[in-house]
Design a protein around this motif. Structure first.
Motif, PDB file in Angstrom:
ATOM      1  N   GLN A 158      26.193   1.168  44.621  1.00 51.06           N
ATOM      2  CA  GLN A 158      24.646   1.924  44.397  1.00 51.06           C
ATOM      3  C   GLN A 158      23.685   0.298  45.026  1.00 51.06           C
ATOM      4  N   GLU A 159      24.455  -0.385  45.500  1.00 50.63           N
ATOM      5  CA  GLU A 159      23.819  -2.011  45.697  1.00 50.63           C
ATOM      6  C   GLU A 159      23.999  -2.094  47.017  1.00 50.63           C
ATOM      7  N   GLU A 160      24.894  -1.557  47.087  1.00 53.64           N
ATOM      8  CA  GLU A 160      25.893  -1.091  49.083  1.00 53.64           C
ATOM      9  C   GLU A 160      24.546   0.009  49.703  1.00 53.64           C
ATOM     10  N   GLN A 161      24.020   1.005  48.876  1.00 48.57           N
ATOM     11  CA  GLN A 161      23.442   1.739  49.713  1.00 48.57           C
ATOM     12  C   GLN A 161      22.113   1.196  49.131  1.00 48.57           C
ATOM     13  N   ASP A 162      21.291   0.736  48.381  1.00 45.37           N
ATOM     14  CA  ASP A 162      19.929   0.619  48.848  1.00 45.37           C
ATOM     15  C   ASP A 162      20.277  -0.375  49.837  1.00 45.37           C
ATOM     16  N   VAL A 163      21.265  -1.451  49.874  1.00 53.60           N
ATOM     17  CA  VAL A 163      20.761  -1.899  51.151  1.00 53.60           C
ATOM     18  C   VAL A 163      20.739  -1.029  52.674  1.00 53.60           C
ATOM     19  N   SER A 164      22.396  -0.452  52.426  1.00 53.38           N
ATOM     20  CA  SER A 164      21.887   0.616  53.837  1.00 53.38           C
ATOM     21  C   SER A 164      20.834   0.980  54.251  1.00 53.38           C
ATOM     22  N   TRP A 165      19.620   1.859  53.392  1.00 56.77           N
ATOM     23  CA  TRP A 165      18.933   2.554  53.942  1.00 56.77           C
ATOM     24  C   TRP A 165      17.219   1.451  53.866  1.00 56.77           C
ATOM     25  N   ASP A 166      18.073  -0.220  54.498  1.00 62.79           N
ATOM     26  CA  ASP A 166      17.044  -0.938  54.568  1.00 62.79           C
ATOM     27  C   ASP A 166      17.150  -0.495  56.537  1.00 62.79           C
ATOM     28  N   ASP A 167      16.313  -0.496  57.587  1.00 60.44           N
ATOM     29  CA  ASP A 167      16.350  -0.430  58.631  1.00 60.44           C
ATOM     30  C   ASP A 167      16.576  -1.969  59.156  1.00 60.44           C
ATOM     31  N   SER A 168      16.141  -2.305  58.530  1.00 63.13           N
ATOM     32  CA  SER A 168      15.978  -4.157  58.987  1.00 63.13           C
ATOM     33  C   SER A 168      17.584  -4.944  58.684  1.00 63.13           C
ATOM     34  N   ALA A 169      18.017  -4.051  57.590  1.00 66.43           N
ATOM     35  CA  ALA A 169      19.346  -5.004  57.660  1.00 66.43           C
ATOM     36  C   ALA A 169      20.921  -4.539  58.208  1.00 66.43           C
ATOM     37  N   VAL A 170      20.467  -2.335  59.251  1.00 66.87           N
ATOM     38  CA  VAL A 170      21.693  -2.378  59.786  1.00 66.87           C
ATOM     39  C   VAL A 170      21.367  -1.216  61.066  1.00 66.87           C
ATOM     40  N   ASP A 171      21.570  -1.814  62.221  1.00 69.50           N
ATOM     41  CA  ASP A 171      22.292  -1.402  62.906  1.00 69.50           C
ATOM     42  C   ASP A 171      22.718   0.505  63.104  1.00 69.50           C
ATOM     43  N   LEU A 172      21.406   1.611  63.286  1.00 71.94           N
ATOM     44  CA  LEU A 172      21.808   3.182  62.879  1.00 71.94           C
ATOM     45  C   LEU A 172      21.805   3.460  64.141  1.00 71.94           C
ATOM     46  N   TRP A 173      22.520   4.267  64.356  1.00 68.37           N
ATOM     47  CA  TRP A 173      22.186   5.046  66.040  1.00 68.37           C
ATOM     48  C   TRP A 173      22.999   6.221  66.009  1.00 68.37           C
ATOM     49  N   ALA A 174      22.673   7.070  66.920  1.00 65.82           N
ATOM     50  CA  ALA A 174      23.341   8.488  67.366  1.00 65.82           C
ATOM     51  C   ALA A 174      23.888   8.266  68.555  1.00 65.82           C
ATOM     52  N   HIS A 175      23.356   7.778  69.312  1.00 67.36           N
ATOM     53  CA  HIS A 175      24.338   7.745  69.970  1.00 67.36           C
ATOM     54  C   HIS A 175      24.356   5.888  70.965  1.00 67.36           C
ATOM     55  N   LYS A 176      24.874   5.219  71.106  1.00 73.89           N
ATOM     56  CA  LYS A 176      24.809   4.154  70.837  1.00 73.89           C
ATOM     57  C   LYS A 176      23.873   3.278  72.432  1.00 73.89           C
ATOM     58  N   ALA A 177      24.773   4.196  73.677  1.00 73.54           N
ATOM     59  CA  ALA A 177      23.507   4.431  74.697  1.00 73.54           C
ATOM     60  C   ALA A 177      21.595   4.643  75.128  1.00 73.54           C
ATOM     61  N   GLY A 178      21.081   5.401  73.931  1.00 69.05           N
ATOM     62  CA  GLY A 178      20.899   5.699  73.922  1.00 69.05           C
ATOM     63  C   GLY A 178      20.152   7.150  73.870  1.00 69.05           C
ATOM     64  N   VAL A 179      19.519   8.091  73.253  1.00 72.94           N
ATOM     65  CA  VAL A 179      19.543   9.775  73.266  1.00 72.94           C
ATOM     66  C   VAL A 179      17.907  10.144  74.133  1.00 72.94           C
ATOM     67  N   ASN A 180      19.036  11.138  75.064  1.00 73.64           N
ATOM     68  CA  ASN A 180      17.820  11.192  76.547  1.00 73.64           C
ATOM     69  C   ASN A 180      17.382  12.923  76.244  1.00 73.64           C
ATOM     70  N   SER A 181      17.763  13.766  75.345  1.00 72.01           N
ATOM     71  CA  SER A 181      17.302  15.279  75.052  1.00 72.01           C
ATOM     72  C   SER A 181      17.779  15.574  73.821  1.00 72.01           C
ATOM     73  N   LEU A 182      16.900  16.222  72.669  1.00 70.88           N
ATOM     74  CA  LEU A 182      17.074  16.650  71.566  1.00 70.88           C
ATOM     75  C   LEU A 182      17.042  18.575  71.865  1.00 70.88           C
ATOM     76  N   THR A 183      17.715  19.313  71.077  1.00 67.36           N
ATOM     77  CA  THR A 183      16.848  20.522  71.371  1.00 67.36           C
ATOM     78  C   THR A 183      17.950  21.095  69.565  1.00 67.36           C
ATOM     79  N   ILE A 184      16.659  22.565  69.279  1.00 65.28           N
ATOM     80  CA  ILE A 184      17.064  23.114  68.038  1.00 65.28           C
ATOM     81  C   ILE A 184      16.927  24.448  68.329  1.00 65.28           C
ATOM     82  N   ASP A 185      18.128  24.705  67.991  1.00 66.81           N
ATOM     83  CA  ASP A 185      18.238  26.408  67.892  1.00 66.81           C
ATOM     84  C   ASP A 185      17.121  27.612  67.335  1.00 66.81           C
ATOM     85  N   ARG A 186      16.834  28.152  68.398  1.00 64.24           N
ATOM     86  CA  ARG A 186      16.059  29.043  67.847  1.00 64.24           C
ATOM     87  C   ARG A 186      15.790  30.020  66.560  1.00 64.24           C
ATOM     88  N   PHE A 187      17.165  30.958  66.399  1.00 60.77           N
ATOM     89  CA  PHE A 187      17.036  31.834  65.172  1.00 60.77           C
ATOM     90  C   PHE A 187      16.913  31.014  63.912  1.00 60.77           C
TER      91      PHE A 187
END
Length: 466
Positions: free
Chosen positions: A51-80
């Motif tokens: 739990q202590e590690e989870q609390d630290v990991s949810w601190d944005d300043s404490a971890v470098d979290l990304w979905a695409h390491k070179a940047g995200v260019n586009s998003l889309t969500i299915d309309r149905f």
């Protein structure tokens, strides 16, 4: 809201008006949702166990979290279902996220990709420019890239079923949500709109008229053969693909009357072939879901609203705070008309590091949504690490929900959800209770330590007998 419930119980308002009132209330309550995060499987961040590690990991300043390491260019969500989100990265990767794969009892949610496409012989070679689900079926989607190709993927397997090489960079593409034809309009570096027929697998024909690259294209949601396009020449052109000449004319920023024609809606009117929509490149063209208005964004740092029937400039003014300097496509997001009061339209505009919320017709700034994060991000690609200015690159609306998702050049996907005063009060009470519990635990810890010190002192003291 209580007055709406009372009027509904009395039968003085319809269920639709009550629904619109509630959704409009939630829409205006949208805020950052830091409890919802997206982490790529190759982020190389250890999954917290305690739990202590989870609390630290949810601190944005404490971890470098990304979905695409070179940047995200586009998003889309299915309309149905509004369930699946696709993200395209500057590193050519495509990730599929299941937005419903969450624990309903947990206050925090960390999404991981359900499937992924990385650089390979059959995938894109360079960064993704645009993604879109099939408008009729979410089991397939389209992707375009800086590698000059347009690809069709099966959503279940993420395998390409077809690929089209258009010979120039594809900035964006669009497939009509209502048409019987399967023509994909592509905005490319070539000074003509390219049409690709998915039935025959051929590039059907081109729509010539722009003087330079075409940056954005959008089909009308009302007329299946009508298309709008914007280019670096500052023009926004309307096309009827059934006509041999193609072009229906251009939009002129100095015309607030429009071409009314015989019926007041442009029928039989003479075409306008001269005029500019923006004093600079046009890199964003979208329609409202009713098809009544066109919204455009340009490098003159202006957003303009146009009457689609007459081509008249609606003269909506959004002030001097608009930022738009990048050549890549930058699309405003118009909230679905079903979630706003009748006669209103709400626009979300990706404005640098923030998202601006406007009344579309009045130009009134309703809200500024600011994301946490650094101003200059360090993107990591195949060529190594580089510094880039962090900005919002794409927005996506989740159908069936009051939720918004944004792509950022720092590689992060961020969620935006309603947070009403009642929910804020509940969260505040939870935080107070949690603080009280922490204080009580700390007090017990101090008392226990004091007793242990007394005991240790007594056991270590030397005792002599006489």
């Amino acid at each position: 809201m209580i007055s709406f419930l009372l009027n509904r119980s009395l039968g003085t308002i319809s269920p639709e008006n009550l629904q619109r009132a509630q959704t409009a209330r939630l829409l205006h309550a949208i805020q950052p949702a830091p409890s919802v995060r997206f982490r790529s499987n190759d982020a190389r961040i250890p999954i917290p166990s305690t739990q202590e590690e989870q609390d630290v990991s949810w601190d944005d300043s404490a971890v470098d979290l990304w979905a695409h390491k070179a940047g995200v260019n586009s998003l889309t969500i299915d309309r149905f279902e509004g369930r699946y989100l696709l993200s395209g990265g500057a590193d050519s990767s495509i990730l599929l996220w299941d937005l419903e794969d969450v624990d309903d009892t947990a206050k925090r949610c960390e999404h991981q990709p359900a499937a992924a496409v990385y650089k390979s012989s059959s995938a894109h070679k360079f960064g993704i420019t645009h993604l879109s689900f099939y408008p009729f079926d979410s089991l397939a989607f389209l992707s375009s890239s800086y590698d000059h190709s347009l690809k069709i993927y099966a959503t279940e397997t993420l395998t390409p079923s077809a690929s089209f090489d258009l010979g120039s960079v594809i900035y964006s593409h669009t497939l009509s949500p209502i048409a019987s034809h399967l023509l994909v309009a592509c905005a490319t570096q070539h000074p003509a709109v390219r049409l690709v027929d998915l039935r025959t697998g051929a590039s059907a024909h081109s729509l010539a008229g722009h003087q330079g690259a075409v940056l954005s294209v959008a089909w009308s949601p009302r007329e299946e053969y009508i298309l709008a396009s914007g280019g670096v020449d500052g023009t926004v052109r309307l096309w009827d693909i059934r006509r041999s000449a193609g072009s229906l004319g251009v939009l002129d920023l100095e015309d607030s009357v429009g071409i009314t024609g015989e019926d007041g809606l442009g029928k039989g009117a003479r075409q306008r072939e001269r005029g500019k929509a923006h004093v600079g490149a046009v890199n964003g063209v979208v329609w409202t879901d009713s098809g009544d208005y066109i919204v455009t964004a340009g490098h003159d740092e202006r957003v303009r609203v146009w009457d689609a029937a007459t081509g008249a400039n609606a003269l909506a003014h959004f002030g001097p705070i608009i930022k738009n300097t990048n050549l890549s496509t930058l699309l405003p997001l118009i909230a679905p008309s079903i979630v706003v009061p009748l006669g209103k339209q709400i626009m979300f505009f990706p404005n640098g590091k923030e998202i601006l919320v406007f009344d579309l017709f009045q130009g009134t700034l309703l809200k500024r949504l600011r994301a946490t994060g650094v101003a200059v991000a360090q993107a990591r690609g195949s060529a190594g690490q580089r510094n880039i200015k962090n900005r919002v690159t794409s927005l996506a609306w989740r159908a069936g929900h009051i939720e918004l998702y944004s792509a950022h050049s720092d590689g992060v996907i961020r969620a935006w959800m309603p947070r009403t005063r009642e929910e804020a009060g509940i969260d505040e009470d939870d935080e107070i209770n949690a603080d009280n519990e922490d204080m009580e635990a700390e007090s017990k810890k101090r008392k226990r330590k004091a007793l242990e010190d007394v005991y240790q002192d007594l056991t270590k003291r030397k005792i002599t007998f006489r």
